[in-house]
Motif scaffolding. Structure first.
Motif, short mmCIF file in Angstrom:
data_model
loop_
_atom_site.label_atom_id
_atom_site.label_comp_id
_atom_site.label_asym_id
_atom_site.label_seq_id
_atom_site.Cartn_x
_atom_site.Cartn_y
_atom_site.Cartn_z
N MET A 101 -36.48 3.05 10.68
CA MET A 101 -36.90 4.43 10.77
C MET A 101 -35.91 5.32 10.02
O MET A 101 -34.74 4.99 9.88
N LEU A 102 -36.40 6.45 9.54
CA LEU A 102 -35.61 7.50 8.92
C LEU A 102 -35.42 8.61 9.93
O LEU A 102 -36.35 8.95 10.66
N PHE A 103 -34.21 9.20 9.99
CA PHE A 103 -34.02 10.32 10.90
C PHE A 103 -32.97 11.28 10.37
O PHE A 103 -32.21 10.98 9.44
N LEU A 104 -32.94 12.44 10.99
CA LEU A 104 -31.97 13.50 10.70
C LEU A 104 -31.08 13.65 11.92
O LEU A 104 -31.55 13.62 13.06
N ASN A 105 -29.80 13.82 11.69
CA ASN A 105 -28.83 13.84 12.78
C ASN A 105 -28.51 15.24 13.27
O ASN A 105 -28.77 16.24 12.60
N LEU A 106 -27.91 15.30 14.46
CA LEU A 106 -27.29 16.53 14.95
C LEU A 106 -25.78 16.42 14.80
O LEU A 106 -25.26 15.39 14.36
N ILE A 107 -25.06 17.45 15.17
CA ILE A 107 -23.61 17.46 15.01
C ILE A 107 -22.95 16.59 16.08
O ILE A 107 -23.43 16.48 17.20
N GLY A 108 -21.86 15.91 15.69
CA GLY A 108 -21.10 15.14 16.65
C GLY A 108 -20.98 13.68 16.28
O GLY A 108 -21.31 13.26 15.16
N PRO A 109 -20.50 12.85 17.21
CA PRO A 109 -20.30 11.42 16.95
C PRO A 109 -21.61 10.72 16.63
O PRO A 109 -22.65 11.05 17.19
N MET A 110 -21.55 9.73 15.75
CA MET A 110 -22.70 8.91 15.42
C MET A 110 -22.48 7.51 15.96
O MET A 110 -21.45 6.90 15.70
N LYS A 111 -23.43 7.01 16.74
CA LYS A 111 -23.30 5.72 17.39
C LYS A 111 -24.14 4.68 16.64
O LYS A 111 -25.18 4.22 17.11
N LEU A 112 -23.69 4.33 15.44
CA LEU A 112 -24.42 3.42 14.57
C LEU A 112 -23.53 2.26 14.15
O LEU A 112 -22.31 2.32 14.28
N SER A 113 -24.14 1.21 13.62
CA SER A 113 -23.40 0.03 13.16
C SER A 113 -23.61 -0.15 11.65
O SER A 113 -24.59 0.35 11.08
N PHE A 114 -22.70 -0.89 11.04
CA PHE A 114 -22.74 -1.12 9.60
C PHE A 114 -22.42 -2.58 9.29
O PHE A 114 -21.59 -3.19 9.96
N VAL A 115 -23.06 -3.12 8.27
CA VAL A 115 -22.72 -4.44 7.76
C VAL A 115 -21.58 -4.32 6.76
O VAL A 115 -20.67 -5.15 6.73
N ASP A 116 -21.60 -3.26 5.95
CA ASP A 116 -20.61 -3.05 4.90
C ASP A 116 -19.54 -2.09 5.39
O ASP A 116 -19.83 -0.92 5.69
N PRO A 117 -18.25 -2.49 5.45
CA PRO A 117 -17.20 -1.59 5.90
C PRO A 117 -16.99 -0.40 4.96
O PRO A 117 -16.51 0.65 5.39
N VAL A 118 -17.33 -0.56 3.69
CA VAL A 118 -17.22 0.56 2.75
C VAL A 118 -18.21 1.65 3.13
O VAL A 118 -17.91 2.85 3.11
N TRP A 119 -19.43 1.24 3.46
CA TRP A 119 -20.43 2.19 3.94
C TRP A 119 -19.94 2.88 5.20
O TRP A 119 -20.08 4.10 5.35
N ALA A 120 -19.38 2.12 6.13
CA ALA A 120 -18.92 2.67 7.40
C ALA A 120 -17.87 3.75 7.17
O ALA A 120 -17.89 4.81 7.82
N ALA A 121 -16.94 3.49 6.27
CA ALA A 121 -15.87 4.46 5.99
C ALA A 121 -16.43 5.71 5.35
O ALA A 121 -16.01 6.83 5.66
N ASP A 122 -17.37 5.55 4.41
CA ASP A 122 -17.94 6.70 3.73
C ASP A 122 -18.83 7.52 4.67
O ASP A 122 -18.83 8.74 4.64
N TYR A 123 -19.59 6.82 5.50
CA TYR A 123 -20.49 7.51 6.44
C TYR A 123 -19.68 8.30 7.46
O TYR A 123 -20.01 9.44 7.79
N GLY A 124 -18.62 7.69 7.98
CA GLY A 124 -17.74 8.36 8.93
C GLY A 124 -18.24 8.29 10.35
O GLY A 124 -19.44 8.09 10.60
N PRO A 125 -17.35 8.48 11.33
CA PRO A 125 -17.74 8.39 12.74
C PRO A 125 -18.43 9.65 13.27
O PRO A 125 -19.07 9.60 14.32
#
Length: 402
Positions: A70-94
């Motif tokens: 699914m595609l979604f739009l976020n609200l402000i604050g912490p994001m509780k998501l997982s990543f396969v690629d650590p580079v993506w995780a760092a760029d996306y941010g917590p």
């Protein structure tokens, strides 16, 4: 991967693919720590961004690259998501800002694609109303100010095109039909930073010129439907770029509902894109879903006889090409965690209806209305027919084979 007919609480959904995502992990239900799902609760319910609110849920329209997503739009604050690629995780941010990124996530709560404002050529402080187009490779969205721009993103290469220059608003919710013959990822490679300097925009409507549309989408067979505020209420308009001289055209509102809002239209995912379905409401307690031919002087008709019907989404059976409408009877926000509830219709209901829109007789266009699930899902059904999605206080993907 197997294909089979699926019967859910009396509803028949044809040709559903029941496989999960093609990753080296197995998506599982992500229950919040300390929470025990009731035995009668939904099996196959996958929490997304667990415990955090999401907006504008869109079921995946790409069964090849984004199955069970699914595609979604976020609200402000912490994001509780997982990543396969650590580079993506760092760029996306917590943490995230308010409506500052688009995210595609699968049933394992794993990010499969994302795009952030302030980079990737999205020059907006925040965005609104993302919609997955009828073509699997495009997403549309708009800015959230009163004089907003309208944008399209090509998912395969993250190229961005501004198709409306300042004549939208935060609720315009454009939806785009693109000729299904256009392949994904095979468009003309145009530097998106050059678009603002080369695109010609109509001074009245703000819509881009045909040549620019064709260079981005790979065809001029493109239709865009959207809302604009007229006398403080949303009204529907569309532009058909396959016309010799594309012109913005207004669509009539339902009879005796001239002071109602008409918005969040979706174009039919067939070979011509001839129809739309949309919300019509005066307030959150009186929504009615309508369908209408995408042509001048067309007359809308109610999609259901229910007292309340809202958030209609098309579904095209991948095997038979039969068109369905999926919709629910809840329009306002729900502040309960669906994972702790049961599918007993107490929070709302999701319906499915087969459509015969080529009939010349209005009452022959709608076939039997069936209950799809005894909970309200407002984000539609994936292109393979296997998953529903929603986003109220919390976001979920529901696997229909369960």
């Amino acid at each position: 991967m197997t294909k089979r007919s699926l019967i859910v609480q009396g509803a028949v959904v044809l040709s559903c693919f029941v496989a999960g995502c093609d990753f080296p992990y197995k998506p599982v239900v992500q229950t919040q720590p300390g929470v025990v799902i009731k035995p009668a609760a939904l099996v196959g319910l996958h929490p997304i961004n667990s415990g955090r609110q999401i907006c504008n849920a869109n079921a995946s329209n790409d069964p090849v690259n984004f199955k069970a997503c699914m595609l979604f739009l976020n609200l402000i604050g912490p994001m509780k998501l997982s990543f396969v690629d650590p580079v993506w995780a760092a760029d996306y941010g917590p943490d995230a800002g308010e409506h500052d990124r688009l995210t595609i996530v699968d049933t394992g709560n794993v990010v499969r694609w994302y795009m952030k404002v302030g980079k990737d050529y999205i020059s907006e402080d925040a965005i609104q109303k993302p919609r997955w187009s009828t073509h699997p490779d495009f997403i549309s969205f708009n800015g959230e100010v009163d004089e907003a721009n309208g944008y399209a993103i090509r998912i395969s290469d993250k190229k961005v095109f501004k198709f409306n220059n300042g004549k939208f608003n935060g609720g315009s919710a454009a939806h785009i039909w693109v000729d299904p013959a256009v392949p994904s990822g095979a468009m003309l490679n145009v530097d998106p930073s050059a678009f603002p300097a080369t695109v010609t925009y109509d001074s009245e409507t703000g819509m881009a010129d045909t040549t620019s549309i064709k260079s981005f989408f790979g065809t001029r067979n493109v239709k865009i439907v959207y809302s604009k505020v007229i006398n403080t209420k949303f009204a529907l308009y569309y532009t058909d770029y396959s016309e010799a001289t594309p012109t913005e055209r207004a669509l009539a509102k339902p009879l005796q509902k001239e002071i109602y809002n008409c918005e969040s239209a979706q174009i039919s995912p067939d070979v011509k894109g001839d129809w739309i379905i949309y919300n019509c409401y005066k307030g959150v307690n009186d929504p009615v879903a309508y369908y209408q031919k995408l042509e001048p002087n067309s007359k809308p008709a109610a999609l259901s006889n229910l007292p309340r019907s809202a958030e209609p989404r098309f579904f095209k059976d991948p095997e038979t090409n039969e068109l369905f409408a999926v919709y629910c009877n809840v329009f306002d926000a729900i502040d309960k965690d669906l994972g702790l509830e049961i599918a007993d219709n107490s929070l709302g209901t999701t319906y499915i209806r087969s459509l015969n829109l080529n009939s010349a007789v209005t009452f022959n266009r709608l076939k039997e209305e069936r209950v799809l699930i005894g909970m309200p899902f407002r984000g539609g059904i994936t292109a393979d027919g296997g998953f529903l999605c929603t986003g109220y206080q919390f976001g979920y993907i529901y696997h229909l084979s369960n």
